[in-house]
Design a protein around this motif. Structure first.
Motif, PDB file in Angstrom:
ATOM      1  N   VAL A 268       0.843  -1.194   0.000  1.00 57.18           N
ATOM      2  CA  VAL A 268       0.000   0.000   0.000  1.00 57.18           C
ATOM      3  C   VAL A 268       0.881   1.248   0.000  1.00 57.18           C
ATOM      4  O   VAL A 268       1.878   1.321   0.701  1.00 57.18           O
ATOM      5  CB  VAL A 268      -0.928   0.015   1.236  1.00 57.18           C
ATOM      6  N   LYS A 269       0.492   2.242  -0.811  1.00 59.54           N
ATOM      7  CA  LYS A 269       1.208   3.516  -0.863  1.00 59.54           C
ATOM      8  C   LYS A 269       0.204   4.644  -0.642  1.00 59.54           C
ATOM      9  O   LYS A 269      -0.937   4.554  -1.077  1.00 59.54           O
ATOM     10  CB  LYS A 269       1.899   3.697  -2.209  1.00 59.54           C
ATOM     11  N   ALA A 270       0.660   5.703   0.047  1.00 62.49           N
ATOM     12  CA  ALA A 270      -0.211   6.842   0.306  1.00 62.49           C
ATOM     13  C   ALA A 270       0.556   8.131   0.086  1.00 62.49           C
ATOM     14  O   ALA A 270       1.754   8.205   0.353  1.00 62.49           O
ATOM     15  CB  ALA A 270      -0.742   6.780   1.738  1.00 62.49           C
ATOM     16  N   GLY A 271      -0.134   9.147  -0.412  1.00 63.09           N
ATOM     17  CA  GLY A 271       0.467  10.459  -0.618  1.00 63.09           C
ATOM     18  C   GLY A 271      -0.574  11.545  -0.391  1.00 63.09           C
ATOM     19  O   GLY A 271      -1.758  11.341  -0.653  1.00 63.09           O
ATOM     20  N   LEU A 272      -0.118  12.687   0.112  1.00 62.60           N
ATOM     21  CA  LEU A 272      -1.008  13.824   0.365  1.00 62.60           C
ATOM     22  C   LEU A 272      -0.484  15.010  -0.419  1.00 62.60           C
ATOM     23  O   LEU A 272       0.641  15.456  -0.201  1.00 62.60           O
ATOM     24  CB  LEU A 272      -1.048  14.138   1.864  1.00 62.60           C
ATOM     25  N   GLU A 273      -1.296  15.484  -1.367  1.00 62.34           N
ATOM     26  CA  GLU A 273      -0.881  16.605  -2.195  1.00 62.34           C
ATOM     27  C   GLU A 273      -2.061  17.529  -2.424  1.00 62.34           C
ATOM     28  O   GLU A 273      -3.136  17.081  -2.823  1.00 62.34           O
ATOM     29  CB  GLU A 273      -0.343  16.082  -3.536  1.00 62.34           C
ATOM     30  N   ASN A 274      -1.854  18.817  -2.167  1.00 62.96           N
ATOM     31  CA  ASN A 274      -2.892  19.835  -2.351  1.00 62.96           C
ATOM     32  C   ASN A 274      -4.195  19.484  -1.642  1.00 62.96           C
ATOM     33  O   ASN A 274      -5.285  19.690  -2.172  1.00 62.96           O
ATOM     34  CB  ASN A 274      -3.157  20.070  -3.845  1.00 62.96           C
ATOM     35  N   GLY A 275      -4.094  18.913  -0.433  1.00 55.93           N
ATOM     36  CA  GLY A 275      -5.278  18.598   0.348  1.00 55.93           C
ATOM     37  C   GLY A 275      -6.019  17.346  -0.064  1.00 55.93           C
ATOM     38  O   GLY A 275      -7.109  17.083   0.421  1.00 55.93           O
ATOM     39  N   VAL A 276      -5.435  16.550  -0.967  1.00 55.43           N
ATOM     40  CA  VAL A 276      -6.068  15.310  -1.400  1.00 55.43           C
ATOM     41  C   VAL A 276      -5.162  14.139  -1.026  1.00 55.43           C
ATOM     42  O   VAL A 276      -4.009  14.064  -1.460  1.00 55.43           O
ATOM     43  CB  VAL A 276      -6.334  15.296  -2.926  1.00 55.43           C
ATOM     44  N   LEU A 277      -5.689  13.234  -0.202  1.00 61.37           N
ATOM     45  CA  LEU A 277      -4.971  12.022   0.171  1.00 61.37           C
ATOM     46  C   LEU A 277      -5.287  10.953  -0.865  1.00 61.37           C
ATOM     47  O   LEU A 277      -6.458  10.692  -1.158  1.00 61.37           O
ATOM     48  CB  LEU A 277      -5.425  11.536   1.552  1.00 61.37           C
ATOM     49  N   THR A 278      -4.250  10.349  -1.437  1.00 57.90           N
ATOM     50  CA  THR A 278      -4.431   9.262  -2.393  1.00 57.90           C
ATOM     51  C   THR A 278      -3.771   8.020  -1.829  1.00 57.90           C
ATOM     52  O   THR A 278      -2.581   8.031  -1.520  1.00 57.90           O
ATOM     53  CB  THR A 278      -3.812   9.603  -3.767  1.00 57.90           C
ATOM     54  N   VAL A 279      -4.557   6.962  -1.668  1.00 61.38           N
ATOM     55  CA  VAL A 279      -4.050   5.680  -1.173  1.00 61.38           C
ATOM     56  C   VAL A 279      -4.213   4.677  -2.305  1.00 61.38           C
ATOM     57  O   VAL A 279      -5.312   4.499  -2.835  1.00 61.38           O
ATOM     58  CB  VAL A 279      -4.824   5.207   0.072  1.00 61.38           C
ATOM     59  N   THR A 280      -3.108   4.028  -2.671  1.00 58.25           N
ATOM     60  CA  THR A 280      -3.124   3.059  -3.760  1.00 58.25           C
ATOM     61  C   THR A 280      -2.815   1.676  -3.202  1.00 58.25           C
ATOM     62  O   THR A 280      -1.784   1.484  -2.561  1.00 58.25           O
ATOM     63  CB  THR A 280      -2.096   3.428  -4.842  1.00 58.25           C
ATOM     64  N   VAL A 281      -3.712   0.735  -3.459  1.00 59.11           N
ATOM     65  CA  VAL A 281      -3.548  -0.646  -3.014  1.00 59.11           C
ATOM     66  C   VAL A 281      -3.444  -1.506  -4.265  1.00 59.11           C
ATOM     67  O   VAL A 281      -4.452  -1.752  -4.944  1.00 59.11           O
ATOM     68  CB  VAL A 281      -4.742  -1.111  -2.150  1.00 59.11           C
ATOM     69  N   PRO A 282      -2.225  -1.967  -4.609  1.00 61.90           N
ATOM     70  CA  PRO A 282      -2.070  -2.788  -5.811  1.00 61.90           C
ATOM     71  C   PRO A 282      -2.881  -4.084  -5.726  1.00 61.90           C
ATOM     72  O   PRO A 282      -3.155  -4.583  -4.630  1.00 61.90           O
ATOM     73  CB  PRO A 282      -0.570  -3.103  -5.840  1.00 61.90           C
ATOM     74  N   LYS A 283      -3.255  -4.596  -6.890  1.00 63.09           N
ATOM     75  CA  LYS A 283      -4.005  -5.851  -6.966  1.00 63.09           C
ATOM     76  C   LYS A 283      -3.077  -6.976  -7.407  1.00 63.09           C
ATOM     77  O   LYS A 283      -2.180  -6.765  -8.217  1.00 63.09           O
ATOM     78  CB  LYS A 283      -5.148  -5.727  -7.975  1.00 63.09           C
ATOM     79  N   ALA A 284      -3.315  -8.156  -6.869  1.00 63.84           N
ATOM     80  CA  ALA A 284      -2.562  -9.339  -7.288  1.00 63.84           C
ATOM     81  C   ALA A 284      -3.088  -9.765  -8.657  1.00 63.84           C
ATOM     82  O   ALA A 284      -4.268  -9.589  -8.969  1.00 63.84           O
ATOM     83  CB  ALA A 284      -2.748 -10.463  -6.276  1.00 63.84           C
ATOM     84  N   GLU A 285      -2.181 -10.287  -9.455  1.00 64.59           N
ATOM     85  CA  GLU A 285      -2.605 -10.781 -10.762  1.00 64.59           C
ATOM     86  C   GLU A 285      -3.488 -11.993 -10.570  1.00 64.59           C
ATOM     87  O   GLU A 285      -3.205 -12.861  -9.757  1.00 64.59           O
ATOM     88  CB  GLU A 285      -1.378 -11.219 -11.589  1.00 64.59           C
ATOM     89  N   VAL A 286      -4.558 -12.026 -11.328  1.00 60.82           N
ATOM     90  CA  VAL A 286      -5.442 -13.180 -11.268  1.00 60.82           C
ATOM     91  C   VAL A 286      -4.845 -14.245 -12.173  1.00 60.82           C
ATOM     92  O   VAL A 286      -4.666 -14.022 -13.376  1.00 60.82           O
ATOM     93  CB  VAL A 286      -6.874 -12.807 -11.728  1.00 60.82           C
ATOM     94  N   LYS A 287      -4.505 -15.360 -11.575  1.00 62.56           N
ATOM     95  CA  LYS A 287      -3.910 -16.442 -12.364  1.00 62.56           C
ATOM     96  C   LYS A 287      -4.994 -17.120 -13.176  1.00 62.56           C
ATOM     97  O   LYS A 287      -6.039 -17.511 -12.655  1.00 62.56           O
ATOM     98  CB  LYS A 287      -3.226 -17.468 -11.461  1.00 62.56           C
ATOM     99  N   LYS A 288      -4.709 -17.222 -14.464  1.00 60.80           N
ATOM    100  CA  LYS A 288      -5.655 -17.904 -15.334  1.00 60.80           C
ATOM    101  C   LYS A 288      -5.444 -19.406 -15.169  1.00 60.80           C
ATOM    102  O   LYS A 288      -4.303 -19.873 -15.116  1.00 60.80           O
ATOM    103  CB  LYS A 288      -5.430 -17.504 -16.797  1.00 60.80           C
ATOM    104  N   PRO A 289      -6.536 -20.143 -15.060  1.00 56.92           N
ATOM    105  CA  PRO A 289      -6.374 -21.580 -14.887  1.00 56.92           C
ATOM    106  C   PRO A 289      -5.694 -22.198 -16.101  1.00 56.92           C
ATOM    107  O   PRO A 289      -5.948 -21.801 -17.245  1.00 56.92           O
ATOM    108  CB  PRO A 289      -7.808 -22.108 -14.738  1.00 56.92           C
TER     109      PRO A 289
END
Length: 136
Positions: free
Chosen positions: A106-127
């Motif tokens: 998880v990554k978070a940043g605060l810029e110009n009064g806006v907090l942005t939190v990014t939670v990467p997704k795991a790749e969905v393994k194709k069967p």
């Protein structure tokens, strides 16, 4: 663009238990949650709040917790207030993340009064497709 149904949104939000009146006043910190092919992205409008006043945590393995506190403005005895509309106090929001969330990245940043939190997704393994030979 596919929007979540109200039931989906309510299922994903874990309510914050609070009886503190200041918290209730600011508990409605508005947060957008969008899902891209690569990540879940949360954006919160937190004008006037410093990054030291905000906490972003992952609780119980898959609950994103965004909390903080906006301090009240100093009051001078000589001041005459005509209107007080900006809220102050504590805020706390919880979001239950889906199983594909990489909570260790998880990554978070605060810029110009806006907090942005990014939670990467795991790749969905194709069967894996395995061809079966037909006898006969």
């Amino acid at each position: 663009m596919q929007l979540a149904t109200p039931t989906d949104v309510f299922r994903s939000v874990v309510p914050a238990a609070s009886t503190d009146r200041d918290t209730a006043a600011f508990a409605s910190a508005r947060i957008d949650w969008k899902e891209t092919p690569e990540a879940h992205v949360f954006k919160a409008d937190l004008p006037g709040i410093k990054k030291e006043e905000v906490k972003v945590e992952v609780d119980d393995g898959n609950v994103l917790v965004i909390s903080g506190e906006r301090s009240k403005e100093k009051e001078d005895k000589n001041d005459k207030w005509h209107r007080v509309e900006r809220s102050s106090g504590k805020f706390l929001r919880r979001f239950r993340l889906p199983e594909n969330a990489k909570t260790d990245q998880v990554k978070a940043g605060l810029e110009n009064g806006v907090l942005t939190v990014t939670v990467p997704k795991a790749e969905v393994k194709k069967p894996e497709v395995k061809a079966i030979e037909i006898s006969g």
